[in-house]
Scaffold this active site. Structure first.
Site, mmCIF file in Angstrom:
data_model
loop_
_atom_site.group_PDB
_atom_site.id
_atom_site.type_symbol
_atom_site.label_atom_id
_atom_site.label_comp_id
_atom_site.label_asym_id
_atom_site.label_seq_id
_atom_site.Cartn_x
_atom_site.Cartn_y
_atom_site.Cartn_z
ATOM 1 N N CYS A 1 22.650 -22.450 -8.380
ATOM 2 C CA CYS A 1 22.281 -22.503 -9.784
ATOM 3 C C CYS A 1 23.251 -23.603 -10.665
ATOM 4 O O CYS A 1 24.347 -24.021 -10.138
ATOM 5 C CB CYS A 1 22.493 -20.993 -10.486
ATOM 6 S SG CYS A 1 22.043 -21.041 -12.150
ATOM 7 N N CYS B 1 23.066 -14.403 -14.181
ATOM 8 C CA CYS B 1 22.335 -15.421 -14.294
ATOM 9 C C CYS B 1 21.274 -15.511 -15.280
ATOM 10 O O CYS B 1 20.215 -14.651 -15.426
ATOM 11 C CB CYS B 1 21.575 -15.613 -12.662
ATOM 12 S SG CYS B 1 20.360 -17.206 -12.764
ATOM 13 N N ARG C 1 29.586 -21.650 -14.464
ATOM 14 C CA ARG C 1 30.690 -20.789 -13.833
ATOM 15 C C ARG C 1 30.793 -21.051 -12.489
ATOM 16 O O ARG C 1 31.768 -20.529 -11.703
ATOM 17 C CB ARG C 1 30.657 -19.456 -14.293
ATOM 18 C CG ARG C 1 30.775 -19.266 -15.814
ATOM 19 C CD ARG C 1 30.203 -17.938 -16.152
ATOM 20 N NE ARG C 1 28.830 -17.765 -15.854
ATOM 21 C CZ ARG C 1 27.972 -16.646 -16.221
ATOM 22 N NH1 ARG C 1 28.776 -15.639 -16.563
ATOM 23 N NH2 ARG C 1 27.051 -16.718 -15.859
ATOM 24 N N ASP D 1 24.614 -22.850 -13.390
ATOM 25 C CA ASP D 1 25.554 -22.270 -14.251
ATOM 26 C C ASP D 1 27.012 -22.835 -14.029
ATOM 27 O O ASP D 1 27.426 -23.288 -12.878
ATOM 28 C CB ASP D 1 25.507 -21.017 -13.635
ATOM 29 C CG ASP D 1 26.179 -20.007 -14.670
ATOM 30 O OD1 ASP D 1 27.507 -20.331 -15.019
ATOM 31 O OD2 ASP D 1 25.707 -19.172 -15.263
ATOM 32 N N HIS E 1 24.007 -15.839 -8.122
ATOM 33 C CA HIS E 1 25.476 -15.249 -8.862
ATOM 34 C C HIS E 1 24.846 -14.373 -9.788
ATOM 35 O O HIS E 1 23.775 -14.235 -10.169
ATOM 36 C CB HIS E 1 25.851 -16.504 -9.377
ATOM 37 C CG HIS E 1 25.161 -17.013 -10.770
ATOM 38 N ND1 HIS E 1 25.568 -16.677 -11.934
ATOM 39 C CD2 HIS E 1 24.314 -18.024 -10.638
ATOM 40 C CE1 HIS E 1 24.815 -17.433 -12.773
ATOM 41 N NE2 HIS E 1 24.067 -18.326 -11.940
#
Length: 783
Positions: free
Chosen positions: A594, A657, A598, A596, A654
């Protein structure tokens, strides 16, 4: 990247059914490899135990007692499952000297006291401190003992009796050579020839014959020749066990007996612990990595050796220690548990009770030749080369010479003194050179900077021209306060006169000058620290119009981060990146995850440049082939599989999400924004989650925390199914040259979970199992 697939063996509790018969107690079972290994070790230990007893001047039964007790007691209670204990050649000199000084019964009492001392040391848990002794001292001690043994047994080989010390044995050799006993020399020569040639038998037949220990063949052959030829040579004479001598109360000077106890304790403990560590290395080198065999518990091993010495001394046996030769044979024979060691002790007991008439036929010169060869082999050429390479040959030579000329304790003490002197010399040895390069003054400092080097450092610094550009290269691991003050004071003065000073490490990496004001800031500067906590000595921008200036500040943070990379990281990775630029990329993994912020892929996979071919998008989605959409994911898959020839593809989801949350909250009347159009590739994951035809994806040991986590897990499984629909992926999977993996990363726990069963052709377990921390060796094996 390393992915360690957990073994799919659920650990179900054993439940007693209401109407089933009670379970029978577990029987003691012996593996076949342990049985065969015990026999191989027994065949080696039997002649060696008799030979060591002969070399010490003790009753010959004492060697058999020590071998049996070492196998049964140390094997049962020791901390090294595969180490074999018994009478050791390294204790020959010590035991012989104690017997000459105090007699056999007192020597047995000293052995008991040494065992009690080992038990006390194990309670104090000091076993690991024995590993702090320099290997040069240990090998020098064993080498000195080997020389002493060889000189003593050489007299028996020549048909005479040895003297009380190595020096007397050496000085008495010319007279002994003038009065050789031909029969004894012939038997001894035959024994030595067989010992040296048997391991080198060529061919397939030789490979089979070499399974029989050379020591057994040599002694058995010498016994057969002496018996058939009717040679007049001294032979083994085992008296009746009813007259076997047991220990008595210690008689002699207290200090002398205390020194004997200390010597036996020192030699047996150090030799046993070092041998146990060597056994661990041999076990780890097996093809299976020693699976199922625990590593040595050193304090327990010390306690086991202590218990064995107490029992052996009480039964009239020699001191016991871990023996490398027998332990190596045990590991090489494939032993998997302590049963092999204990069985070898049992075979020794049976031989001592039932084979006395056969043992009485063995010629003493054959046993002496066997022990002499063992003594010579204790002066290992490999060890000499090792200590020479590490510049510790002086320590080795002094220890060996001291053991031969003075005694074991004295020789070890001399070795320790020389080792300390060598360490101090290395600590004080600092080389300071100066050169001029490109108009800059380069001062190279090699070695440790202590107060002893301050005069030379100060002299070299003050010889540098004032106002010049100076680079100080420090190539050492230690700088004491005196050297630090000298360098700091000179730097301040040089800067005050208009010069510049740059301090670097051995690779040219700049060493930043820390000040009290920025120590705290530097403490938080890590590669994974977010920018808002990553000031590194710079004060954060605080202005009234902060909202207006936010874009500019963010841009400055990006530029500052890149600058820090150029300063701190680029010098470390420049060579590797230059290699990749020349040779091109050859990643082994396609990592699809992803977008993302993080999720830091290189951090959670411990990967570096050239390891991962990474594709990131919202929701770690893989559109099915043929769907009208952005072809970037399909292009990346084709390029990775067909061009880069990656070995595996990983889909990583993760926790928390946002894409999965949006899927769950999507309604039929939502406007068709680019995000909504993209998320339609995730609808099969949503359908899979609500379908009853598929098992719920879950984390092993617990249910998903909520519907979002459930969908995040299910989405990883579904996207792997989408990957299989791509022709290049399907082809490589059929060929067996590609594997698929699913990973779920819980952001809040900083914990990765691996999908089980992804190497199967068409199905998954839908169970994510926690990835445990791995040791360096395990990680290397898994990758």
């Amino acid at each position: 990247m390393t992915l360690c697939t957990p073994a799919r063996t659920p650990n179900r509790p054993r439940v007693q059914r209401p109407h089933s018969p009670p379970e029978r107690p577990r029987r003691f079972r012996v593996a076949g490899v342990d049985l065969s290994a015990s026999i191989a070790v027994f065949l080696i230990a039997l002649p060696l135990s008799l030979g060591i007893a002969l070399a010490t001047g003790a009753p010959l039964q004492s060697g058999l007692v020590a071998a049996a007790v070492g196998g049964l007691v140390a094997g049962r209670f020791g901390g090294s499952p595969l180490q074999v204990s018994g009478p050791a050649a390294g204790l020959t000199v010590v035991t012989a000297e104690l017997i000459q000084l105090y007699g056999w019964r007192t020597t047995c009492a000293i052995t008991v006291l040494a065992g009690l001392a080992q038990l006390g040391l194990s309670v104090l848990r000091v076993a690991r401190s024995a590993l702090a002794v320099s290997p040069a001292i240990v090998h020098g001690m064993l080498g000195g003992i080997g020389v002493t043994i060889a000189l003593a047994q050489l007299h028996i080989v020549l048909g005479s009796t040895p003297q009380s010390s190595a020096v007397d044995n050496f000085l008495g050799l010319p007279a002994q050579l003038a009065h050789i006993h031909p029969a004894a020399l012939g038997i001894s020569a035959l024994t030595v020839v067989v010992l040296l040639c048997w391991p080198r038998l060529p061919g397939r037949a030789g490979k089979l014959l070499r399974k029989v220990p050379a020591a057994l063949v040599a002694v058995a052959g010498a016994t057969a020749v002496a018996t058939l030829a009717g040679l007049t040579v001294p032979r083994v004479d085992l008296p009746s066990w009813s007259s076997h001598a047991l220990p008595g109360l210690p008689e002699g000077p207290v200090l002398g007996i205390a020194a004997g106890v200390l010597t036996i304790t020192l030699v047996t403990s150090v030799q046993s612990l070092l041998s146990a560590v060597a056994v661990d290395k041999l076990v780890a080198a097996r093809p299976d990595g020693g699976f199922g065999i625990p590593r040595t518990a050193l304090d327990r091993e010390l306690a086991g050796q202590g218990a064995a010495n107490v029992v052996s001394g009480a039964l009239g046996g020699l001191p016991v220690a871990g023996v490398a030769v027998r332990s190596v044979a045990n590991v090489s024979a494939g032993a998997v548990s302590r049963a092999s060691t204990m069985l070898h002790g049992l075979w020794i007991v049976l031989a001592a009770l039932l084979l006395v008439p056969v043992l009485d036929l063995i010629p003493l010169p054959a046993l002496a030749a066997l022990v002499m060869v063992v003594g010579i082999q204790m002066v290992s050429i490999t060890h000499i080369r090792t200590v020479t390479r590490h510049r510790e040959v002086v320590v080795y030579a002094v220890t060996l010479s001291g053991v031969v000329l003075v005694g074991i304790l004295e020789g070890v003490a001399l070795g320790i003194a020389v080792a300390i002197a060598v360490a101090m010399q290395r600590l004080a040895r600092t080389r300071i050179t100066r050169e001029e390069r490109d108009g800059r003054q380069l001062l190279h400092v090699r070695g440790q900077l202590t107060f002893l080097a301050v005069p030379r450092l100060s002299r070299a610094l003050h010889q540098l021209p004032r106002g010049s550009d100076v680079v100080v290269e420090l190539d050492g691991s230690f700088m004491d306060h005196a050297a630090y003050e000298t360098l700091s004071d000179w730097t301040a003065g040089h800067l005050a006169h208009g010069g510049t000073v740059e301090t670097t490490g051995p690779s040219g990496t700049r060493i930043a000058e820390s000040t009290p004001s920025d120590v705290a800031a530097h403490a938080c500067c890590r590669p994974w620290t977010p920018w808002h906590n990553h000031q590194c000595g710079e004060q954060p921008v605080e202005r009234a119009d902060e909202a207006v200036e936010a874009p500019r500040t963010t841009g400055l943070k990006l530029a500052s981060g890149i600058g820090k990379f150029q300063r701190n990281t680029a010098p470390l990775v420049r060579d590797e990146l230059a290699r990749l630029a020349r040779e091109g990329q050859t990643p082994s993994q396609l990592f699809l995850t992803c977008a993302d912020s993080r999720l830091v892929t290189s951090m959670i996979t411990s990967s570096g440049p050239g390891d991962l071919f990474t594709v990131r998008n919202v929701g770690n989605l893989v559109p099915l082939p043929g769907e009208e959409s952005d072809d970037s994911v399909a292009a990346a898959i084709e390029y990775a599989v067909d061009v880069l020839q990656v070995e595996s593809i990983t889909v990583c989801g993760h926790s928390g999400c946002g894409a999965m949350q949006a899927l769950l909250n999507a309604g039929p009347d939502d406007p068709p924004t680019p995000l909504r159009r993209w998320l339609r590739h995730g609808r099969p994951s949503l359908e899979r989650m609500v379908s009853r035809r598929h098992a719920w994806a879950r984390i092993s040991g617990r249910l998903p925390a909520d519907a979002v986590e459930q969908l995040c897990l299910t989405n990883v499984v579904q996207q792997l199914e989408h990957l299989r629909a791509y022709e290049p992926v399907a082809r490589r999977l059929a060929e067996g040259t590609l594997s698929l993996h699913g990973v779920y990363f819980h952001v809040g726990e900083a914990q990765a979970y691996l999908l089980s069963g992804t190497d199967e052709v068409h199905s998954y377990d839908d169970v994510f199992t926690q990835v445990m921390p791995t040791e360096p060796r395990e990680a290397a094996t898994a990758s």
